[in-house]
Design a protein around this motif. Structure first.
Motif, PDB file in Angstrom:
ATOM      1  N   THR A   4     -13.998 -31.022   1.191  1.00 45.91           N
ATOM      2  CA  THR A   4     -14.172 -31.817  -0.013  1.00 45.91           C
ATOM      3  C   THR A   4     -12.963 -32.730  -0.080  1.00 45.91           C
ATOM      4  N   ASN A   5     -12.907 -33.611  -1.059  1.00 46.82           N
ATOM      5  CA  ASN A   5     -11.788 -34.554  -1.090  1.00 46.82           C
ATOM      6  C   ASN A   5     -11.353 -34.831  -2.508  1.00 46.82           C
ATOM      7  N   GLY A   6     -10.174 -35.388  -2.598  1.00 51.80           N
ATOM      8  CA  GLY A   6      -9.623 -35.768  -3.881  1.00 51.80           C
ATOM      9  C   GLY A   6      -8.806 -37.037  -3.737  1.00 51.80           C
ATOM     10  N   SER A  65      -2.117 -24.153  -1.107  1.00 55.70           N
ATOM     11  CA  SER A  65      -2.387 -24.210  -2.537  1.00 55.70           C
ATOM     12  C   SER A  65      -3.342 -23.100  -2.961  1.00 55.70           C
ATOM     13  N   GLU A  66      -2.921 -22.325  -3.954  1.00 55.89           N
ATOM     14  CA  GLU A  66      -3.729 -21.226  -4.484  1.00 55.89           C
ATOM     15  C   GLU A  66      -5.031 -21.701  -5.134  1.00 55.89           C
ATOM     16  N   HIS A  67      -5.051 -22.933  -5.649  1.00 55.39           N
ATOM     17  CA  HIS A  67      -6.227 -23.364  -6.415  1.00 55.39           C
ATOM     18  C   HIS A  67      -7.409 -23.802  -5.547  1.00 55.39           C
ATOM     19  N   VAL A  68      -7.247 -23.837  -4.224  1.00 50.20           N
ATOM     20  CA  VAL A  68      -8.341 -24.232  -3.327  1.00 50.20           C
ATOM     21  C   VAL A  68      -9.124 -22.991  -2.902  1.00 50.20           C
ATOM     22  N   HIS A  69     -10.435 -23.075  -2.978  1.00 51.66           N
ATOM     23  CA  HIS A  69     -11.301 -21.964  -2.570  1.00 51.66           C
ATOM     24  C   HIS A  69     -11.047 -21.634  -1.094  1.00 51.66           C
ATOM     25  N   PRO A  70     -11.089 -20.365  -0.704  1.00 52.97           N
ATOM     26  CA  PRO A  70     -10.818 -19.981   0.684  1.00 52.97           C
ATOM     27  C   PRO A  70     -11.751 -20.587   1.729  1.00 52.97           C
ATOM     28  N   ASN A  71     -12.928 -21.039   1.337  1.00 51.97           N
ATOM     29  CA  ASN A  71     -13.870 -21.635   2.296  1.00 51.97           C
ATOM     30  C   ASN A  71     -13.884 -23.158   2.252  1.00 51.97           C
ATOM     31  N   VAL A  72     -12.856 -23.739   1.627  1.00 59.96           N
ATOM     32  CA  VAL A  72     -12.823 -25.197   1.424  1.00 59.96           C
ATOM     33  C   VAL A  72     -11.484 -25.758   1.882  1.00 59.96           C
ATOM     34  N   ILE A  73     -11.514 -26.955   2.445  1.00 54.67           N
ATOM     35  CA  ILE A  73     -10.297 -27.731   2.652  1.00 54.67           C
ATOM     36  C   ILE A  73     -10.401 -28.956   1.755  1.00 54.67           C
ATOM     37  N   LEU A  74      -9.376 -29.200   0.988  1.00 52.11           N
ATOM     38  CA  LEU A  74      -9.313 -30.357   0.095  1.00 52.11           C
ATOM     39  C   LEU A  74      -8.522 -31.433   0.823  1.00 52.11           C
ATOM     40  N   ALA A  75      -9.215 -32.427   1.338  1.00 52.20           N
ATOM     41  CA  ALA A  75      -8.582 -33.480   2.135  1.00 52.20           C
ATOM     42  C   ALA A  75      -8.303 -34.718   1.291  1.00 52.20           C
ATOM     43  N   ALA A  76      -7.292 -35.453   1.676  1.00 52.05           N
ATOM     44  CA  ALA A  76      -6.928 -36.690   0.984  1.00 52.05           C
ATOM     45  C   ALA A  76      -7.927 -37.791   1.319  1.00 52.05           C
ATOM     46  N   LEU A 115     -19.027 -37.307   1.239  1.00 50.27           N
ATOM     47  CA  LEU A 115     -17.672 -36.943   1.645  1.00 50.27           C
ATOM     48  C   LEU A 115     -17.248 -35.590   1.094  1.00 50.27           C
ATOM     49  N   CYS A 116     -18.227 -34.730   0.837  1.00 47.49           N
ATOM     50  CA  CYS A 116     -17.917 -33.358   0.457  1.00 47.49           C
ATOM     51  C   CYS A 116     -19.025 -32.462   0.992  1.00 47.49           C
ATOM     52  N   GLY A 117     -18.706 -31.197   1.161  1.00 46.11           N
ATOM     53  CA  GLY A 117     -19.683 -30.255   1.709  1.00 46.11           C
ATOM     54  C   GLY A 117     -19.928 -30.434   3.191  1.00 46.11           C
ATOM     55  N   ILE A 118     -19.029 -31.099   3.886  1.00 44.80           N
ATOM     56  CA  ILE A 118     -19.175 -31.329   5.327  1.00 44.80           C
ATOM     57  C   ILE A 118     -18.602 -30.120   6.065  1.00 44.80           C
ATOM     58  N   PRO A 119     -19.378 -29.492   6.946  1.00 43.08           N
ATOM     59  CA  PRO A 119     -18.829 -28.376   7.725  1.00 43.08           C
ATOM     60  C   PRO A 119     -17.720 -28.887   8.649  1.00 43.08           C
ATOM     61  N   VAL A 120     -16.564 -28.241   8.571  1.00 44.60           N
ATOM     62  CA  VAL A 120     -15.417 -28.620   9.407  1.00 44.60           C
ATOM     63  C   VAL A 120     -14.711 -27.376   9.909  1.00 44.60           C
ATOM     64  N   ARG A 121     -13.838 -27.584  10.851  1.00 48.39           N
ATOM     65  CA  ARG A 121     -12.905 -26.552  11.278  1.00 48.39           C
ATOM     66  C   ARG A 121     -11.512 -27.152  11.255  1.00 48.39           C
ATOM     67  N   VAL A 122     -10.511 -26.309  11.172  1.00 44.79           N
ATOM     68  CA  VAL A 122      -9.134 -26.768  11.091  1.00 44.79           C
ATOM     69  C   VAL A 122      -8.299 -26.036  12.134  1.00 44.79           C
TER      70      VAL A 122
END
Length: 134
Positions: A4-6, A65-76, A115-122
């Protein structure tokens, strides 16, 4: 994991990143991960990590960041390199648009791609979609 993004409050979409005074708010693309997720993948605060979808991959600097869900990456959102030598400002290195398929349903309000809900790996080291990390 899902992307997801912000948007940073200092910038307007992808604009104003070249203004020196604005860089004090955010000088580079920062992504955020839950600490448990970062630990599971061996990722450390402050390192550049890869975010990869089936379409492409980009790099952003990691913030834990604690506020991000464990199954999500919040990308810029909307990043490009204001110091790049080429006339495209290396936007393909940092911009989440690279990760989107760009087809399918677009946002009804703006017409933009999904630009959100896209399956990714890190990961932090050089890999590809076919070679998952341990």
């Amino acid at each position: 994991m899902y992307l997801t993004n912000g948007k940073e409050g200092a910038y307007f979409s992808s604009g104003y990143r070249h203004i020196e005074g604005m860089k004090k708010y955010s000088a580079e693309a920062i992504c955020e991960l839950n600490p448990h997720t970062a630990s599971r993948y061996g990722l450390k605060e402050g390192e550049m990590i890869w975010i990869e979808s089936r379409k492409g991959r980009i790099q952003q600097r990691l913030k834990i960041s604690e506020h991000v869900h464990p199954n999500v990456i919040l990308a810029a959102f909307g990043w490009w390199d204001t110091e790049a030598e080429d006339n495209e400002y290396d936007w393909r290195k940092y911009n989440i648009n690279i990760l989107s398929e760009g087809d399918g349903a677009n946002c009804p309000a703006t017409g933009s791609v999904q630009l959100c809900g896209i399956p990714v790996r890190v990961y932090s080291e050089e890999q590809s979609w076919g070679n998952p990390p341990h």
